[in-house]
Write an enzyme that holds these catalytic residues in place. Structure first.
Site, PDB file in Angstrom:
ATOM      1  NE  ARG A 159      -3.569  -2.363   2.566  1.00  8.24           N
ATOM      2  CZ  ARG A 159      -3.968  -3.065   3.609  1.00  8.24           C
ATOM      3  NH1 ARG A 159      -3.358  -2.931   4.769  1.00  8.24           N
ATOM      4  NH2 ARG A 159      -4.978  -3.914   3.511  1.00  8.24           N
ATOM      5  CG  ASP A 179       6.871  -7.046  -3.027  1.00 12.99           C
ATOM      6  OD1 ASP A 179       6.882  -8.259  -2.717  1.00 12.99           O
ATOM      7  OD2 ASP A 179       6.127  -6.219  -2.463  1.00 12.99           O
ATOM      8  CB  ALA A 240       9.731  -0.118   6.384  1.00 17.50           C
ATOM      9  NE  ARG A 241       6.649  -1.527  12.569  1.00 14.88           N
ATOM     10  CZ  ARG A 241       5.702  -0.666  12.196  1.00 14.88           C
ATOM     11  NH1 ARG A 241       6.032   0.374  11.440  1.00 14.88           N
ATOM     12  NH2 ARG A 241       4.444  -0.846  12.562  1.00 14.88           N
ATOM     13  CG  ASP A 265       9.377   7.861  10.559  1.00 18.44           C
ATOM     14  OD1 ASP A 265       9.393   8.919  11.211  1.00 18.44           O
ATOM     15  OD2 ASP A 265       8.406   7.071  10.573  1.00 18.44           O
ATOM     16  CD  GLU A 270      10.986   2.888  16.378  1.00 19.04           C
ATOM     17  OE1 GLU A 270       9.799   2.802  16.760  1.00 19.04           O
ATOM     18  OE2 GLU A 270      11.308   2.960  15.185  1.00 19.04           O
ATOM     19  CG  HIS A 289       7.871   4.734  14.238  1.00 22.23           C
ATOM     20  ND1 HIS A 289       8.197   3.466  14.654  1.00 22.23           N
ATOM     21  CD2 HIS A 289       6.938   4.575  13.255  1.00 22.23           C
ATOM     22  CE1 HIS A 289       7.501   2.574  13.964  1.00 22.23           C
ATOM     23  NE2 HIS A 289       6.729   3.239  13.106  1.00 22.23           N
TER      24      HIS A 289
END
Length: 328
Positions: A159, A179, A240-241, A265, A270, A289
């Site tokens: 998405r 992907d 993303a992560r 980000d 974290e 984040h």
């Protein structure tokens, strides 16, 4: 009667839009909890409030101990799309759906990825400092770059990745997509070039933007070896992560000039500790984040989360937002 109400625990970051939807129902009781609550305090709250029938989570971890403490959980929702803090198999064993906010924050994350690319390419911090510090005469020694004509490699074409591609195509960039779970036809239909080999694609890219989920397969995906395949003039963006990029390897690549810059980000820890080695580098832009947490996105995510909760409690969970489809 109050005894027939379904008790829903919602994080304090839940917007008024979502609260209003839940508040319209006289069979719902909402209880708020802190967004950064500790695991122990959250379990204690669940036990105190039990039976709890639904939760709307921010970053709070959720698994077997929380399911046990809640006593009658019907639905677990994330005010967002990531769910690496949730023990999905534990939920599936108890036939509890895990639901996410679908596409609610994907435009916001895509915008943040593009913003970070532009900030780095246009050398925004340096340009600002030149004006502020009266160093106007040095401006031609720090020329910025165009995104026009550059090659972007998107890792993960879900998405958010698809929206990032759309925005970067509008900037007249060439967009490559890696992907392994998307067909070449789907990627081509979006105006992008599919690449089957990540390592072979990395040397072609001027920018790499990560949009894949954090899974055992993607943890450490961008390690020292992979970062070394990128151009010295390339930029890496991760919205993303944390953990998908090896931060020590990234620091070394940036410090040694093997990579031009990075936009982050998300982080392995974290919040990252104050004085983290990446903090002092001038070619890094960071955010806490919040790529998917704009004012508009929080409203959209909270509204979708409320609809997810109600759909599950009414016995017809919104199928496309259920992560563990085996419970349906």
């Amino acid at each position: 009667m109050a005894t027939n109400k379904k008790k829903i625990l919602i994080t304090e970051s839940f917007s008024q839009t979502g609260r209003a939807l839940l508040g319209e129902r006289d069979d719902i009781e909402m209880v708020e909890f802190p967004n950064m609550i500790s695991a122990g305090d959250f379990q204690a709250m669940l036990m105190q409030q039990a039976p709890v029938h639904g939760v709307a989570l921010g970053p709070t971890r959720f698994g077997e101990p929380e399911l046990e403490a809640s006593r009658d959980m019907k639905v677990v929702t994330r005010i967002g799309v990531g769910y690496d803090a949730v023990d999905v198999p534990a939920l599936s064993r108890r036939k509890v759906p895990l639901m996410t906010a679908g596409t609610a924050n994907s435009p916001s994350v895509a915008e943040q990825a593009l913003f970070m690319m532009l900030w780095l390419a246009k050398r925004a911090a340096e340009m600002h400092a030149i004006v502020r510090d009266g160093s106007w005469g040095y401006r031609l020694g720090k020329l910025p770059y165009d995104l026009y004509g550059k090659t972007l490699l998107i890792v993960g074409f879900g998405r958010i990745g698809t929206r990032t591609a759309k925005r970067c195509l509008a900037m007249e960039m060439q967009v490559l997509v890696y992907d392994p779970y998307k067909s070449a036809e789907e990627i081509k239909a979006a105006g992008c070039e599919p690449v089957a080999d990540l390592d072979a694609a990395l040397p072609r890219a001027d920018f790499v933007s990560i949009h894949c989920p954090k899974t055992p397969e993607t943890v450490g995906l961008f390690n020292a070896a992979r970062l070394s395949l990128m151009k010295p003039a390339a930029y890496l963006i991760n919205t993303a992560r944390g953990g998908i990029v090896d931060e020590k390897a990234l620091h070394q690549a940036l410090l040694s000039g093997k990579l031009a810059g990075a936009g982050l980000d998300v982080f392995e820890q974290e919040p990252p500790p104050v004085g983290h080695e990446l903090h002092s580098l001038p070619n890094v832009i960071m955010a806490p984040h919040v790529a998917g947490v704009t004012r508009e996105a929080v409203d959209r995510m909270s509204e979708q989360t409320a609809r997810n909760i109600l759909s599950a409690l009414d016995g017809a969970p919104i199928r496309q937002n259920v992560i563990n489809q085996d419970v349906l």
